[in-house]
Design a protein around this motif. Sequence first.
Motif, PDB file in Angstrom:
ATOM      1  N   ALA A  99      55.331   8.647 -87.156  1.00 56.19           N
ATOM      2  CA  ALA A  99      54.052   9.360 -87.249  1.00 56.19           C
ATOM      3  C   ALA A  99      53.379   9.062 -85.727  1.00 56.19           C
ATOM      4  N   VAL A 100      52.802   9.882 -85.004  1.00 55.39           N
ATOM      5  CA  VAL A 100      52.166   9.715 -83.886  1.00 55.39           C
ATOM      6  C   VAL A 100      50.923   8.845 -84.006  1.00 55.39           C
ATOM      7  N   GLN A 101      50.713   7.640 -83.370  1.00 50.66           N
ATOM      8  CA  GLN A 101      49.513   6.817 -83.398  1.00 50.66           C
ATOM      9  C   GLN A 101      48.874   6.347 -82.273  1.00 50.66           C
ATOM     10  N   PRO A 102      47.728   6.027 -82.213  1.00 46.70           N
ATOM     11  CA  PRO A 102      47.289   5.256 -81.078  1.00 46.70           C
ATOM     12  C   PRO A 102      48.011   4.392 -80.474  1.00 46.70           C
ATOM     13  N   LEU A 103      48.274   3.862 -79.416  1.00 46.74           N
ATOM     14  CA  LEU A 103      49.200   2.819 -79.075  1.00 46.74           C
ATOM     15  C   LEU A 103      48.245   1.565 -78.369  1.00 46.74           C
ATOM     16  N   ALA A 104      47.010   1.922 -77.877  1.00 45.30           N
ATOM     17  CA  ALA A 104      46.209   1.038 -77.097  1.00 45.30           C
ATOM     18  C   ALA A 104      47.040   0.519 -76.024  1.00 45.30           C
ATOM     19  N   ASN A 162      42.626  10.794 -77.076  1.00 44.37           N
ATOM     20  CA  ASN A 162      42.701  10.615 -75.847  1.00 44.37           C
ATOM     21  C   ASN A 162      43.319   9.637 -75.115  1.00 44.37           C
ATOM     22  N   GLY A 163      43.471   8.516 -75.913  1.00 48.74           N
ATOM     23  CA  GLY A 163      44.090   7.185 -75.173  1.00 48.74           C
ATOM     24  C   GLY A 163      45.749   7.577 -75.473  1.00 48.74           C
ATOM     25  N   PRO A 164      46.430   6.263 -74.979  1.00 46.62           N
ATOM     26  CA  PRO A 164      47.693   6.276 -75.205  1.00 46.62           C
ATOM     27  C   PRO A 164      48.378   6.537 -76.601  1.00 46.62           C
ATOM     28  N   MET A 165      49.406   7.467 -76.801  1.00 47.32           N
ATOM     29  CA  MET A 165      49.915   7.826 -78.040  1.00 47.32           C
ATOM     30  C   MET A 165      51.405   7.525 -78.145  1.00 47.32           C
TER      31      MET A 165
END
Length: 361
Positions: A74-79, A247-250
Amino acid sequence: MKRFVAPLAALLVLAGCAAAEDPPAAADPACESTPAVDLTQPEGWIGQIPAQSETTSLVIDDGKGTVVDHRPDAVQPLASAVKVVHLAAYAQAVAAGKLDPNEQVPILDWERWHASGVDGGAHPQALTRLGIPNNGVFPDDLSGTVKLDDMVSAMIQESDNATADYLRYRLGDQALIDAAATGGWADFQVPTLVGSTLGAVDPEHPTGDLWPLAQRFAFDDAFRVAYSGTLVGTTPLSEQAEYLSQNGPMGTASELTSVYRSILSGTFGAATDTIRRQLEWRPAPDGFTAMGFKGGSVPGVLTQAFEFTLDDGSQATAVWLMSGMDESTFTSVLENFGNQQQLIIDAARDRATLDRIACVA
């Protein structure tokens, strides 16, 4: 999928099976109950997995044939967990002789990428650790220099965003794409940490390709002053979280795991020593000879990624991504994430703990 066991182990079990019908499997005592959510205790984080099932992804590989996962693709935000890719690109450039880790970089070249007030104080904390006099926001003397390898350490240890975007600007996007590909992460989307955090706190919320915004902020002094003046911290955390989730790292837990397993396997070749030296800056806990880590947090998001070498020589990895948290949950998570890290460490060295996680994953 809950848990994978290496094929050899499965064959050994099957070799002992009788031809007659197997009796009903006994209940696994480790799965008799799901721990209640209690973020103040390591075991209480096990309960957090089903409680936040649709916005949690994890992959824990003990290096001995067992992998426990939950929504691994699953594509998730990575920060800031994505910064392991920036580190790998840097290390590859050093190994190729394109960068000198001892290079003295003008502090001004670093500072131009620093967006004050939107990095949780990471940058001034790094300045202080590196012995660079500062006023809690900026260095006292912008005419000085800083060693490039020390800048990279700030990206990993304090999670400095300025270094990440500096490396992107200096190395180019293809270097980061190639580094990710070396680690088995295809189609890597190069992020801008500065651009996404600026966008998250901007009342106008710019979207799309944020790299031009980050570069203008870095090189247009008048724009930087005017833009910073709009960032007064009035954007609600819920809006910041929603913005960064788009819009952040994913990426996925599987992709991040692939990079960490590639680091342990030596796939990065001559760059491996530099990567591990930077990641493994903290002493290893009991039972391990080495432990490397890079995590991150932005509103509504907490990410953890580890690599371990155990005393017996086995090598474990763990990636745990959480997103979609409301403000109350996120506050509690930030106050207690050390307990989550302890659970991850325990799972890497203790099969019983890993089995407990498998029950709910």
